[in-house]
Design a protein around this motif. Structure first.
Motif, mmCIF file in Angstrom:
data_model
loop_
_atom_site.group_PDB
_atom_site.id
_atom_site.type_symbol
_atom_site.label_atom_id
_atom_site.label_comp_id
_atom_site.label_asym_id
_atom_site.label_seq_id
_atom_site.Cartn_x
_atom_site.Cartn_y
_atom_site.Cartn_z
ATOM 1 N N LEU A 153 62.535 92.545 112.553
ATOM 2 C CA LEU A 153 62.779 91.561 111.482
ATOM 3 C C LEU A 153 63.368 92.231 110.246
ATOM 4 O O LEU A 153 64.299 91.729 109.614
ATOM 5 N N LYS A 154 62.834 93.392 109.917
ATOM 6 C CA LYS A 154 63.317 94.115 108.733
ATOM 7 C C LYS A 154 64.765 94.568 108.953
ATOM 8 O O LYS A 154 65.619 94.477 108.073
ATOM 9 N N GLU A 174 58.027 83.881 118.938
ATOM 10 C CA GLU A 174 56.810 83.523 118.184
ATOM 11 C C GLU A 174 55.787 82.873 119.109
ATOM 12 O O GLU A 174 54.589 83.171 119.040
ATOM 13 N N SER A 192 59.026 102.829 112.267
ATOM 14 C CA SER A 192 58.307 102.198 111.151
ATOM 15 C C SER A 192 59.318 101.481 110.256
ATOM 16 O O SER A 192 60.478 101.901 110.151
ATOM 17 N N ILE A 193 58.844 100.402 109.571
ATOM 18 C CA ILE A 193 59.792 99.682 108.706
ATOM 19 C C ILE A 193 60.280 100.569 107.563
ATOM 20 O O ILE A 193 61.344 100.338 107.018
ATOM 21 N N GLU A 226 67.034 91.687 108.566
ATOM 22 C CA GLU A 226 67.140 91.306 107.151
ATOM 23 C C GLU A 226 68.083 92.267 106.408
ATOM 24 O O GLU A 226 68.993 91.832 105.701
ATOM 25 N N LEU A 284 58.072 94.141 116.438
ATOM 26 C CA LEU A 284 58.686 92.952 115.833
ATOM 27 C C LEU A 284 58.985 93.145 114.345
ATOM 28 O O LEU A 284 60.061 92.782 113.866
ATOM 29 N N ASP A 285 58.033 93.718 113.613
ATOM 30 C CA ASP A 285 58.238 93.876 112.165
ATOM 31 C C ASP A 285 59.466 94.743 111.883
ATOM 32 O O ASP A 285 60.223 94.476 110.953
ATOM 33 N N LYS A 295 51.169 90.099 118.811
ATOM 34 C CA LYS A 295 52.512 90.437 118.329
ATOM 35 C C LYS A 295 52.971 91.784 118.897
ATOM 36 O O LYS A 295 52.184 92.733 118.949
#
Ligand code: CMC
Length: 424
Positions: free
Chosen positions: A336-337, A320, A279-280, A340, A332-333, A328
């Motif tokens: 990306l996190k 994408e 999980s993010i 970042e 992916l989330d 999706k």
């Protein structure tokens, strides 16, 4: 300013000036001054083992070019088969050359029935597809004994075509076997990537039509993975090829090198890592634990790139496009996190750790339905073009057999101890 260096042997006071050529100095020149003194370079960190015109990498500035063409332009405008031609023969093909190349490769996709019936079926039901691929590529040499005549350019071309053509067939066969599905024969009315997808996924339909966006994405991934100059597997190809083994045997050695998690296995490790993070909300804690020395951030860092891997940028865009078709990838989330957070963190920025080609490629493969075990096999299909380009160049240059020296650090001469007098 002279483009040279001067070395002095302080034991004798003798000096020698060595020219710097193409960004290197010839070790053979040093050896004139220092016979019997070897360069100690485990892992070849400071050694160029080839003078090559195939791939150019500028790691500090994130540049990758095949035969002078930027990877971004090739990924946008070429197909994998065009790029394979470019890598191996040095120029982009004309329309006629491309037609001939595509025809030749398409009509060499079939494998001998014994390969399928007797050889592949001999593996245990849960055999890893990469283990199957390594052995199957080596076994091809027994079907094409003429391949050992590497001095004949026409013969070399034939084996090059066979290897590029049969790799997807073997890869798909290895997958189908490992999941208990029947073998699918190549469909020679299809292009390279759609044909591979057909061999992977076809069930009972008369003709498998892959989604064009997914075929194109796979073709782009093949382009991005096609060569990366003197990496571990390409070096294995050159080492074995330098003994004048046939190209199938050399290619099997390259596949075996690619099987290693430090090389072709990283995108699989990324998926496992993202799944473990879950999980993010857990990203910050995970990054903290990496900084405390508990494991590595998979898909980050590179021996050569000390800047954003140019392939990673293209892959992010491709992801994408794939997710628009497949939906999706839920991981992916988290990815990306993670990117970042890492790119803002002094630990990663000070060590110049950026996402590499493998950070997003696994997410695409997974969204397209490929099981993680097959990821290195996909890499091998693409890298076969690079291995063969490196091999062809090496044979053309008539280069010497790889035979490094060692620094012996073991015992001096000892007297033999008979068995009954030995103690632990
Ligand atoms: N996560 C956290 N720290 C890292 C990472 C990472 N992924 N990569 C390097 N570091 C740290 C490392 O701990 C060291 O720190 P310190 O100086 O404090 O000891 C510093 O950065 C330099 O690392 P290194 O191990 O000396 O670098 P290397 O050039 O030998 O290793 C690498 C390159 C790719 C093996 C490494 O970055 C790595 O293990 N990355 C994760 C695995 C991965 O993504 N591999 C795919 C590579 S791309 C595909 C291919 O070309 O085959």
């Amino acid at each position: 300013m002279a483009e040279s260096i001067t070395i002095t042997d302080n034991r004798t006071g003798q000096s020698l000036e060595v020219p710097i050529k193409d960004g290197g100095v010839a070790a053979s020149e040093w050896s004139k001054l220092l016979p019997g003194i070897w360069f100690f370079d485990p892992g070849f960190l400071s050694t160029a083992d080839a003078a090559s015109s195939i791939t150019y990498i500028d790691g500090a500035n994130g540049i990758l070019r095949y035969r002078g063409y930027p990877i971004q332009e090739l990924a946008e405008q070429s197909t994998f088969l065009e790029v394979a031609y470019l890598l191996i023969w040095g120029e982009l093909p004309t329309q006629d050359q491309l037609e001939e190349w595509r025809h030749d490769i398409t009509y060499h996709t079939f494998i001998h029935e014994n390969m399928r019936k007797r050889f592949l079926e001999g593996f245990h039901y849960d055999a890893h597809p990469m283990g199957i691929l390594v052995s199957a590529v080596a076994a091809l040499s027994t079907f094409y004994p003429e391949a050992k005549h590497i001095e004949d350019p026409a013969n070399r071309r034939k084996q090059i075509i066979r290897l590029i053509a049969k790799m997807p067939t073997l890869a798909a066969a290895a997958h189908r076997f490992s999941v208990g599905m029947p073998f699918v024969y190549p469909d020679n009315s299809l292009e390279f990537a759609p044909n591979f997808l057909s061999m992977m996924w076809k069930v009972a339909e008369p003709r498998f039509e892959a989604h064009p966006a997914l075929s194109r994405a796979l073709d782009i991934l093949f382009i991005l993975h096609a060569d990366h100059e003197q990496n571990c597997s390409s070096t294995a190809m050159r080492v074995v090829g330098s003994a004048h083994a046939d190209p199938y045997s050399a290619c099997a050695a390259a596949c075996a090198a690619l099987y290693g998690p430090r090389h072709g296995g990283a995108n699989e490790a990324v998926i496992r890592m993202l799944t473990e993070i879950g999980s993010i909300d857990n990203v910050d804690a995970f990054v903290r634990s990496v900084k405390e020395g508990h494991g590595r951030l998979q898909g980050f860092g590179h021996r050569v790139y000390k800047n954003y891997d140019p392939r990673a940028k293209i892959i992010k865009r491709t992801a994408e496009e794939v997710f628009e078709v497949t939906g999706k990838n839920p991981l992916l989330d988290i990815a990306l996190k993670l990117e970042e957070v890492a790119l803002k963190d002094e630990y990663f920025t000070s060590r110049k750790l950026y996402p590499n080609v493998d950070f997003y490629s696994g997410l695409i493969y997974q969204a397209m339905g490929f099981p993680v075990d097959i990821f290195p096999v996909l890499f091998a299909i693409a890298r076969t073009a690079g291995w063969l380009a490196q091999w062809e160049e090496m044979v053309e240059q008539d280069s010497k057999i790889f035979r490094p020296r060692q620094l012996y650090v073991g015992e001096g001469e000892r007297q033999y101890v008979p068995l009954k007098e030995r103690s632990a």
